[in-house]
Design a protein around this motif. Structure first.
Motif, PDB file in Angstrom:
ATOM      1  N   PRO A 118       0.836  -1.052  -0.165  1.00  0.00           N
ATOM      2  CA  PRO A 118       0.165  -0.018   0.068  1.00  0.00           C
ATOM      3  C   PRO A 118       1.085   1.442  -0.090  1.00  0.00           C
ATOM      4  O   PRO A 118       1.888   1.360   0.866  1.00  0.00           O
ATOM      5  N   LEU A 119       0.537   2.489  -0.815  1.00  0.00           N
ATOM      6  CA  LEU A 119       1.404   3.478  -1.050  1.00  0.00           C
ATOM      7  C   LEU A 119       1.570   4.140   0.195  1.00  0.00           C
ATOM      8  O   LEU A 119       2.681   4.889   0.663  1.00  0.00           O
ATOM      9  N   SER A 120       0.359   4.019   1.115  1.00  0.00           N
ATOM     10  CA  SER A 120       0.321   4.746   2.287  1.00  0.00           C
ATOM     11  C   SER A 120       1.649   4.234   3.549  1.00  0.00           C
ATOM     12  O   SER A 120       2.249   5.100   4.070  1.00  0.00           O
ATOM     13  N   VAL A 121       1.878   2.840   3.070  1.00  0.00           N
ATOM     14  CA  VAL A 121       2.967   2.360   3.980  1.00  0.00           C
ATOM     15  C   VAL A 121       4.346   2.968   3.933  1.00  0.00           C
ATOM     16  O   VAL A 121       5.284   3.207   4.470  1.00  0.00           O
ATOM     17  N   ILE A 122       4.478   2.779   2.515  1.00  0.00           N
ATOM     18  CA  ILE A 122       5.854   3.540   1.819  1.00  0.00           C
ATOM     19  C   ILE A 122       5.738   5.095   2.137  1.00  0.00           C
ATOM     20  O   ILE A 122       7.011   5.311   2.492  1.00  0.00           O
ATOM     21  N   ALA A 123       4.831   5.688   1.877  1.00  0.00           N
ATOM     22  CA  ALA A 123       4.914   7.209   2.286  1.00  0.00           C
ATOM     23  C   ALA A 123       5.370   7.249   3.563  1.00  0.00           C
ATOM     24  O   ALA A 123       6.043   8.109   4.021  1.00  0.00           O
ATOM     25  N   ASP A 124       4.813   6.397   4.669  1.00  0.00           N
ATOM     26  CA  ASP A 124       5.066   6.616   6.031  1.00  0.00           C
ATOM     27  C   ASP A 124       6.607   6.257   6.306  1.00  0.00           C
ATOM     28  O   ASP A 124       7.179   6.881   7.062  1.00  0.00           O
ATOM     29  N   TYR A 125       7.142   5.335   5.499  1.00  0.00           N
ATOM     30  CA  TYR A 125       8.563   4.929   5.732  1.00  0.00           C
ATOM     31  C   TYR A 125       9.335   6.019   5.268  1.00  0.00           C
ATOM     32  O   TYR A 125      10.176   6.281   6.174  1.00  0.00           O
ATOM     33  N   VAL A 126       9.099   6.868   4.315  1.00  0.00           N
ATOM     34  CA  VAL A 126       9.737   7.649   3.713  1.00  0.00           C
ATOM     35  C   VAL A 126       9.805   8.884   4.529  1.00  0.00           C
ATOM     36  O   VAL A 126      10.849   9.668   5.086  1.00  0.00           O
ATOM     37  N   LYS A 127       8.635   9.107   5.000  1.00  0.00           N
ATOM     38  CA  LYS A 127       8.544  10.143   5.929  1.00  0.00           C
ATOM     39  C   LYS A 127       9.141  10.371   7.525  1.00  0.00           C
ATOM     40  O   LYS A 127       9.617  11.144   7.976  1.00  0.00           O
ATOM     41  N   SER A 128       9.389   8.968   7.832  1.00  0.00           N
ATOM     42  CA  SER A 128       9.990   8.796   8.982  1.00  0.00           C
ATOM     43  C   SER A 128      11.426   8.506   9.115  1.00  0.00           C
ATOM     44  O   SER A 128      12.123   8.180  10.095  1.00  0.00           O
ATOM     45  N   GLN A 129      12.035   8.740   7.916  1.00  0.00           N
ATOM     46  CA  GLN A 129      13.663   8.435   7.880  1.00  0.00           C
ATOM     47  C   GLN A 129      14.453   9.353   8.896  1.00  0.00           C
ATOM     48  O   GLN A 129      15.016   8.753   9.561  1.00  0.00           O
ATOM     49  N   ARG A 130      14.166  10.682   9.075  1.00  0.00           N
ATOM     50  CA  ARG A 130      15.009  11.532   9.825  1.00  0.00           C
ATOM     51  C   ARG A 130      14.734  11.090  11.290  1.00  0.00           C
ATOM     52  O   ARG A 130      15.728  11.405  11.994  1.00  0.00           O
ATOM     53  N   GLU A 131      13.505  10.992  11.561  1.00  0.00           N
ATOM     54  CA  GLU A 131      13.110  10.502  12.962  1.00  0.00           C
ATOM     55  C   GLU A 131      13.788   9.251  13.512  1.00  0.00           C
ATOM     56  O   GLU A 131      14.167   9.096  14.628  1.00  0.00           O
ATOM     57  N   ALA A 132      13.789   8.375  12.508  1.00  0.00           N
ATOM     58  CA  ALA A 132      14.416   7.147  12.851  1.00  0.00           C
ATOM     59  C   ALA A 132      16.033   7.179  13.017  1.00  0.00           C
ATOM     60  O   ALA A 132      16.609   6.471  13.992  1.00  0.00           O
ATOM     61  N   ALA A 133      16.592   8.174  12.412  1.00  0.00           N
ATOM     62  CA  ALA A 133      18.148   8.196  12.510  1.00  0.00           C
ATOM     63  C   ALA A 133      18.559   9.123  13.705  1.00  0.00           C
ATOM     64  O   ALA A 133      19.553   8.625  14.213  1.00  0.00           O
ATOM     65  N   LYS A 134      17.704   9.743  14.430  1.00  0.00           N
ATOM     66  CA  LYS A 134      17.908  10.408  15.599  1.00  0.00           C
ATOM     67  C   LYS A 134      18.111   9.247  16.676  1.00  0.00           C
ATOM     68  O   LYS A 134      19.119   9.608  17.578  1.00  0.00           O
ATOM     69  N   GLY A 135      17.451   8.362  16.952  1.00  0.00           N
ATOM     70  CA  GLY A 135      17.728   7.121  17.961  1.00  0.00           C
ATOM     71  C   GLY A 135      18.494   6.191  17.636  1.00  0.00           C
ATOM     72  O   GLY A 135      18.602   5.123  18.320  1.00  0.00           O
ATOM     73  N   ARG A 136      19.236   6.512  16.181  1.00  0.00           N
ATOM     74  CA  ARG A 136      20.271   5.306  16.096  1.00  0.00           C
ATOM     75  C   ARG A 136      21.472   5.596  16.102  1.00  0.00           C
ATOM     76  O   ARG A 136      21.887   6.630  15.606  1.00  0.00           O
TER      77      ARG A 136
END
Length: 153
Positions: A118-136
């Motif tokens: 579903p495109l909404s799942v991929i859009a959420d993944y792309v949108k979350s990239q910077r937030e995911a990097a902060k905790g990693r």
């Protein structure tokens, strides 16, 4: 042409793109990624495509693009990378000084068709990239063993 309704239907293809900075250097600040969103949206409009999402980390960017089948993906990517590299280097002096010959992107790129998820799942993944990097951490974890005792390998 939709034969049931008699109307001309334009089908769009969906692609998830990833561009990596040359030498994987950390040059893409949050303001630079905001500039990238604006630049890439304009390039997509020129190709009759639509930029759905654009986000990333300091060394790479993810894009979700809808584009018509008449557009060659390689031409769209070349334009996205070329125009964004030139305009970011013009508008962001911190990026210009990081590269000897003014090349921002690595010559390669990742492209995956998005027809199955579903495109909404991929859009959420792309949108979350910077937030995911902060905790990693930037250092990947060591691989875990398979649970096989050393004498049996």
């Amino acid at each position: 042409m939709d034969y049931r309704t008699g109307r001309h239907v334009v089908y769009m293809l969906h692609v998830h793109l990833v561009f990596v900075t040359k030498y994987r250097r950390d040059v893409l600040s949050e303001p630079a990624i905001c500039d990238l969103q604006r630049i890439c949206a304009k390039v997509c409009r020129d190709f009759e495509a639509e930029l759905i999402e654009c986000d990333g980390e300091d060394d790479h960017v993810h894009l979700l693009v809808h584009y018509p089948p008449k557009v060659a993906l390689s031409q769209l990517v070349n334009s996205l990378k070329g125009v964004s590299s030139r305009l970011l280097r013009e508008n962001r002096p911190e990026i210009t000084g990081r590269y000897h010959k003014g090349v921002l992107w690595s010559p390669s790129y990742f492209a995956a068709s998005c027809g199955g998820a579903p495109l909404s799942v991929i859009a959420d993944y792309v949108k979350s990239q910077r937030e995911a990097a902060k905790g990693r951490s930037r250092v990947p974890p060591l691989p875990q063993g398979r649970g096989i005792p050393r004498g049996f390998r």
